[in-house]
Scaffold this active site. Structure first.
Site, PDB file in Angstrom:
ATOM      1  CD  GLU A  77      -2.941  -1.085   0.094  1.00 19.73           C
ATOM      2  OE1 GLU A  77      -3.071  -0.036  -0.568  1.00 19.73           O
ATOM      3  OE2 GLU A  77      -3.581  -2.129  -0.136  1.00 19.73           O
ATOM      4  NE  ARG A  87     -22.645   5.509   2.699  1.00 19.85           N
ATOM      5  CZ  ARG A  87     -23.358   6.531   3.165  1.00 19.85           C
ATOM      6  NH1 ARG A  87     -24.582   6.368   3.626  1.00 19.85           N
ATOM      7  NH2 ARG A  87     -22.843   7.729   3.192  1.00 19.85           N
ATOM      8  CB  CYS A 147      -6.625  -2.846   6.217  1.00 21.01           C
ATOM      9  SG  CYS A 147      -6.878  -4.609   6.495  1.00 21.01           S
ATOM     10  CG  HIS A 171      -4.621  -5.086   1.738  1.00 21.95           C
ATOM     11  ND1 HIS A 171      -4.785  -3.723   1.692  1.00 21.95           N
ATOM     12  CD2 HIS A 171      -5.499  -5.540   2.665  1.00 21.95           C
ATOM     13  CE1 HIS A 171      -5.724  -3.375   2.556  1.00 21.95           C
ATOM     14  NE2 HIS A 171      -6.176  -4.447   3.164  1.00 21.95           N
TER      15      HIS A 171
HETATM   16  N1  PCA Z   1      -8.744  -6.834   5.918  1.00 21.62           N
HETATM   17  C1  PCA Z   1      -9.667  -5.739   6.193  1.00 21.62           C
HETATM   18  C2  PCA Z   1      -9.643  -5.575   7.684  1.00 21.62           C
HETATM   19  C3  PCA Z   1      -8.994  -6.799   8.221  1.00 21.62           C
HETATM   20  C4  PCA Z   1      -8.386  -7.456   7.055  1.00 21.62           C
HETATM   21  O1  PCA Z   1      -7.652  -8.443   7.090  1.00 21.62           O
HETATM   22  C5  PCA Z   1      -9.337  -4.483   5.402  1.00 21.62           C
HETATM   23  O2  PCA Z   1      -8.807  -4.572   4.298  1.00 21.62           O
HETATM   24  O3  PCA Z   1      -9.653  -3.387   5.872  1.00 21.62           O
END
Ligand code: PCA
Length: 211
Positions: A77, A87, A147, A171
């Protein structure tokens, strides 16, 4: 050097979260202490806990992991934004956090910047993972869920209290077993990645950040 790596509990009706599985398999590089923690998928408790962890351990590097089920690659990220929102983009559904908290378009920190950029070397990390033949990309949004909330909180704390600390978020896709759980979403493109590939990818990130 101390490296803190966080993952998340399962959420959204799943009983597994790949970020949690990865955490258990990581190895500390030489001259490095690896601190790991599984965070709750809750806005309030996740940021309380991460702030505590930063204070207790004073890590030089923080790498947070989470699941992004709609991605095909490991996604490093770029940026976290000062916004909590459960939402969906089309406004039609909500995904409360694991405590039932429903936040819509709320700032995370009143006195925080609108956004903070990752202070990890995002392109170098993507290249290092790709060199292991594991697909990785830079992602330009970490979403507006828990996250993003954790990534933002760590970078906000770093800006305020820990200028030397480097931090960011990665991620990971669904595990193959999670695709079977979600037959109801069959209209959407669906991807999974083997746990062993995810572990290699994240271990590569940690090794890259180690001294
Ligand atoms: N993914 C979610 C929250 C926890 C996770 O593993 C996210 O992308 O916000």
């Amino acid at each position: 050097m101390k490296i803190l790596v966080t993952g998340f509990e399962p959420f959204n009706q799943s009983d597994i979260n790949p970020s949690m599985e990865i955490i258990g398999q990581l190895k500390a590089p030489k001259r490095t202490t690896l601190i790991t923690e599984i965070l709750p998928v809750e806005f309030k408790r996740s940021s309380e806990r991460i702030k505590e962890l930063l204070q207790i351990h004073r890590p030089e590097v923080v790498i947070s992991l989470g699941q992004a089920g709609n991605r095909a690659e490991i996604a490093v990220e770029r940026v976290a934004i000062n916004l909590d929102n459960v939402r969906s983009s089309n406004g039609k559904s909500m995904l409360p956090d694991n405590a039932g908290d429903i936040r819509v378009d709320e700032p995370i920190e009143i006195d925080g910047a609108p956004a903070y950029f990752s202070t990890l070397p995002i392109w170098s990390l993507v290249n290092a993972i790709n060199q292991k033949n594991i697909p990785a990309v830079v992602s330009n949004t970490a979403g507006t869920y828990v996250c993003n909330h954790v990534m933002y909180t760590v970078l906000y704390e770093a800006a305020k209290h820990y200028p030397e600390m480097r931090a960011g978020f990665v991620h990971v896709p669904f595990l193959p077993s999670q695709l079977d759980e979600r037959k109801d979403f069959s209209a959407q493109p669906r991807y999974g990645m083997l746990l062993s590939d995810m572990v290699t990818g994240i271990q590569t990130v940690i090794d890259f950040m180690a001294p």
